[in-house]
Scaffold this active site. Structure first.
Site, PDB file in Angstrom:
ATOM      1  N   GLY A  12       0.774  -1.233   0.000  1.00  0.00           N
ATOM      2  CA  GLY A  12       0.000   0.000   0.000  1.00  0.00           C
ATOM      3  C   GLY A  12       0.806   1.284   0.000  1.00  0.00           C
ATOM      4  CG  ASN A  14       1.603   3.267  -5.760  1.00  0.00           C
ATOM      5  OD1 ASN A  14       1.982   4.303  -6.301  1.00  0.00           O
ATOM      6  ND2 ASN A  14       2.214   2.108  -5.938  1.00  0.00           N
ATOM      7  CB  ILE A  93      -8.097  -9.756 -13.960  1.00  0.00           C
ATOM      8  CG1 ILE A  93      -6.619 -10.117 -14.182  1.00  0.00           C
ATOM      9  CG2 ILE A  93      -8.751  -9.209 -15.223  1.00  0.00           C
ATOM     10  CD1 ILE A  93      -5.780  -9.072 -14.869  1.00  0.00           C
ATOM     11  CG  LEU A  94     -11.106  -4.473 -11.575  1.00  0.00           C
ATOM     12  CD1 LEU A  94     -11.362  -2.990 -11.810  1.00  0.00           C
ATOM     13  CD2 LEU A  94     -11.752  -4.931 -10.281  1.00  0.00           C
ATOM     14  CG  ASN A 108      -3.475  -0.503 -13.070  1.00  0.00           C
ATOM     15  OD1 ASN A 108      -3.386  -0.824 -11.894  1.00  0.00           O
ATOM     16  ND2 ASN A 108      -2.721  -1.053 -14.011  1.00  0.00           N
ATOM     17  CG  HIS A 110       2.130  -1.361 -15.794  1.00  0.00           C
ATOM     18  ND1 HIS A 110       1.856  -2.668 -15.415  1.00  0.00           N
ATOM     19  CD2 HIS A 110       3.218  -1.421 -16.589  1.00  0.00           C
ATOM     20  CE1 HIS A 110       2.745  -3.466 -15.970  1.00  0.00           C
ATOM     21  NE2 HIS A 110       3.583  -2.743 -16.694  1.00  0.00           N
TER      22      HIS A 110
HETATM   23  C1  GRF Z   1       3.393  -1.048  -7.533  1.00  0.00           C
HETATM   24  O1  GRF Z   1       4.623  -1.349  -8.097  1.00  0.00           O
HETATM   25  C2  GRF Z   1       2.397  -0.761  -8.612  1.00  0.00           C
HETATM   26  O2  GRF Z   1       2.957  -0.136  -9.736  1.00  0.00           O
HETATM   27  C3  GRF Z   1       1.939  -2.117  -8.989  1.00  0.00           C
HETATM   28  O3  GRF Z   1       1.888  -2.820  -7.756  1.00  0.00           O
HETATM   29  C4  GRF Z   1       2.800  -2.256  -6.829  1.00  0.00           C
HETATM   30  C5  GRF Z   1       2.034  -1.918  -5.580  1.00  0.00           C
HETATM   31  O4  GRF Z   1       2.819  -1.510  -4.511  1.00  0.00           O
HETATM   32  N1  GRF Z   1       0.715  -2.073  -9.738  1.00  0.00           N
HETATM   33  P1  GRF Z   1       2.158  -0.881  -3.226  1.00  0.00           P
HETATM   34  O5  GRF Z   1       1.180  -1.910  -2.646  1.00  0.00           O
HETATM   35  O6  GRF Z   1       1.438   0.374  -3.617  1.00  0.00           O
HETATM   36  O7  GRF Z   1       3.272  -0.621  -2.279  1.00  0.00           O
END
Ligand code: GRF
Length: 207
Positions: A12, A14, A93-94, A108, A110
């Site tokens: 988490g 992000n 996957i949604l 999303n 990536h």
């Molecule tokens: C990140 O690298 C994001 O780009 C990918 O999954 C990872 C999630 O990391 N989709 P976090 O849970 O936000 O630390």
């Protein structure tokens, strides 16, 4: 003020970037209304609780089919009145029903510069392993809308990150997060919440 549901599966970081952005005013046109985790053990759930954000787990394992899982997910999203969905490291996957319910309202993050190193199977460390194997000198992160094609929706924002001598997949993953993901996810989220992103022929225009 848009209501944002953040979907997570892991650490988490992000999600944390979004919470921080909400606190420092970078994210001002929307507010996180709930955090939904595909795993009951995800540390992201603790981050949500620490920030006083309602959080629950919807685990794929608890449902016999992906259709039922999608229904459960939609149920939670509707209960919180979510307008915008942010996939922040969500590993499921949604399904079509969820995607169709939120056209151009699901984003999303990536960890590569799409269209490189993306699509089915490209998640987690694998993305960075493949980038290093190819020997690219620049990689980065992409925020995009979600459609039926994995990592195939319209691109909202990208940021490049340099690959350095001696990088391991873990080191590169961390640099991409620090220098790109945590910056462009909250910024993109704000643009979408503010209604500043439109899509024409699969391409975004940002006002
Ligand atoms: C990140 O690298 C994001 O780009 C990918 O999954 C990872 C999630 O990391 N989709 P976090 O849970 O936000 O630390």
């Amino acid at each position: 003020m848009k209501k944002i549901a953040v979907l997570v599966s892991g650490g988490g970081t992000n999600l944390q970037a979004l919470i921080d952005a909400q606190n420092n005013g970078i994210l001002k046109s929307g507010k996180i209304c709930c955090v939904i985790s595909s795993s009951k053990k995800a540390y992201a759930l603790t981050r949500a609780q620490n920030a006083g954000i309602p959080a629950e787990a919807v685990s794929r394992r608890d449902y016999t089919s992906s259709v039922q899982f999608d229904e459960a997910l939609l149920g939670v999203l509707e209960r919180y009145g979510a307008d915008i969905i942010v996939l922040a490291g969500f590993l499921c996957i949604l399904g079509e029903s969820v995607i169709k319910s939120y056209p151009n309202r699901i984003i999303n993050i990536h960890p590569s510069l799409i269209p490189s190193f993306c699509g089915d199977g490209f998640y987690g460390l694998r993305v960075h392993e493949e980038a290093l194997k190819k020997g690219v000198k620049v990689t980065g992160a992409t925020v995009h809308f979600v459609n039926e094609i994995t990592d195939g929706g319209a691109i909202i924002m990208q940021k490049a990150v340099n690959v350095q001598n001696g990088d391991t997949p873990e080191i590169l993953q961390r640099r991409v997060m620090e220098q790109a993901e945590w910056e462009i996810l909250p910024k993109s989220c704000e643009l979408v919440c503010a209604g500043r992103v439109s899509v024409t022929d699969g391409v975004t225009v940002i006002e």
